[in-house]
Write a protein that holds these residues in place. Structure first.
Motif, mmCIF file in Angstrom:
data_model
loop_
_atom_site.group_PDB
_atom_site.id
_atom_site.type_symbol
_atom_site.label_atom_id
_atom_site.label_comp_id
_atom_site.label_asym_id
_atom_site.label_seq_id
_atom_site.Cartn_x
_atom_site.Cartn_y
_atom_site.Cartn_z
ATOM 1 N N ARG A 12 67.756 54.377 2.401
ATOM 2 C CA ARG A 12 66.924 55.589 2.371
ATOM 3 C C ARG A 12 65.451 55.238 2.484
ATOM 4 N N THR A 13 65.047 54.173 1.801
ATOM 5 C CA THR A 13 63.641 53.763 1.837
ATOM 6 C C THR A 13 63.217 53.377 3.248
ATOM 7 N N PHE A 18 60.508 54.524 8.485
ATOM 8 C CA PHE A 18 60.555 54.573 9.948
ATOM 9 C C PHE A 18 61.385 55.777 10.402
ATOM 10 N N PRO A 19 60.908 56.993 10.171
ATOM 11 C CA PRO A 19 61.718 58.185 10.486
ATOM 12 C C PRO A 19 61.981 58.360 11.986
ATOM 13 N N ASP A 20 61.074 57.858 12.833
ATOM 14 C CA ASP A 20 61.209 58.054 14.273
ATOM 15 C C ASP A 20 61.645 56.790 15.002
ATOM 16 N N GLN A 21 62.144 55.791 14.254
ATOM 17 C CA GLN A 21 62.577 54.536 14.867
ATOM 18 C C GLN A 21 63.986 54.202 14.387
#
Length: 241
Positions: A12-13, A18-21
């Motif tokens: 989760r961390t 890196f939400p878009d990777q």
């Protein structure tokens, strides 16, 4: 890291970081020991360790300032310094993971000779009071506000060379001074001598609060130091400085 709760927390961390990777996201199966052993090939590289320590120190400094410590925007007093601007440091001998020394040992279950597991960094150290302790010597610096403590930096004390505990403490202070713009100094024990105090004041601009070693004569009695006589006033009155 194989524990389900721990691995889910790490996943989760990383995903938040890196939400878009998606290529950076971790797989569902946790890492195994052979992953860790392979990573040690580069994690043991001195250059990589130096980079990791620098990142850790900057992160700890940010946490300390978020707690209100080392605030660079508040007025600084050098005659009445604020304890919230000072580090607390000390040397600690940590017990080694293995108590044995390097050499071959007999496995009583199988009857074969095997090389014993040992900690190559462990050695015998003299601690306060003159007692001997076997382990790994480290210097650690922290700061606190109320009951909240932040470990800011640490450095291992080499067996030989490097200036011992005092030299390791100065390595920490050199790293911490640039990332703590509101800092004023550190509190430490008598491992810090005049050469360390001189560097801290002249190069880092910090105050070191430490004990003073007593000086005795050949008979073991405290020794008095006569510094200088100065003539003062028209009458030539002598004052002992």
């Amino acid at each position: 890291l194989r524990h389900d709760v721990v691995w889910k927390f790490i996943r989760r961390t990383v995903k938040r970081r890196f939400p878009d990777q998606p290529e950076m996201w971790l797989q569902n199966k946790p890492m195994r020991r052979w992953h860790y052993q392979r990573a040690l090939v580069y994690l043991r590289d001195p250059k990589i360790l130096k980079q990791l320590k620098a990142v850790s120190t900057r992160g700890a400094a940010s946490v300390a300032m978020e707690l209100g410590l080392f605030d660079p925007n508040r007025p600084i007093s050098w005659t009445n310094p604020d304890p919230a601007r000072f580090l607390r440091g000390d040397g600690t001998v940590l017990p080694p993971l293995y108590r044995s020394k390097d050499g071959m040992r007999l496995d009583r279950a199988t009857g074969e000779l095997r090389r014993a597991r040992y900690d190559r960094d462990a050695s015998l150290h003299t601690v306060g009071g003159g007692s001997k302790v076997f382990g790994i010597n480290h210097v650690m610096f922290s700061a606190h506000v109320g009951s909240d403590w932040v470990l800011l930096d640490f450095e291992s004390v080499p067996r030989k060379g490097g200036g011992g505990e005092g030299g390791a403490a100065m390595e920490c202070l050199r790293r911490l001074q640039p990332v703590l713009p509101g800092g004023q100094g550190a509190v430490f024990d008598k491992a810090l001598r005049g050469v360390h105090i001189d560097e801290a004041m002249s190069r880092l601009g910090w105050i070191l609060v430490t004990g003073v070693h007593s000086v005795t004569d050949r008979e073991g009695k405290p020794r008095d130091w006569h510094l200088e006589d100065q003539a003062k006033g028209a009458g030539g009155h002598k004052n002992l400085i």
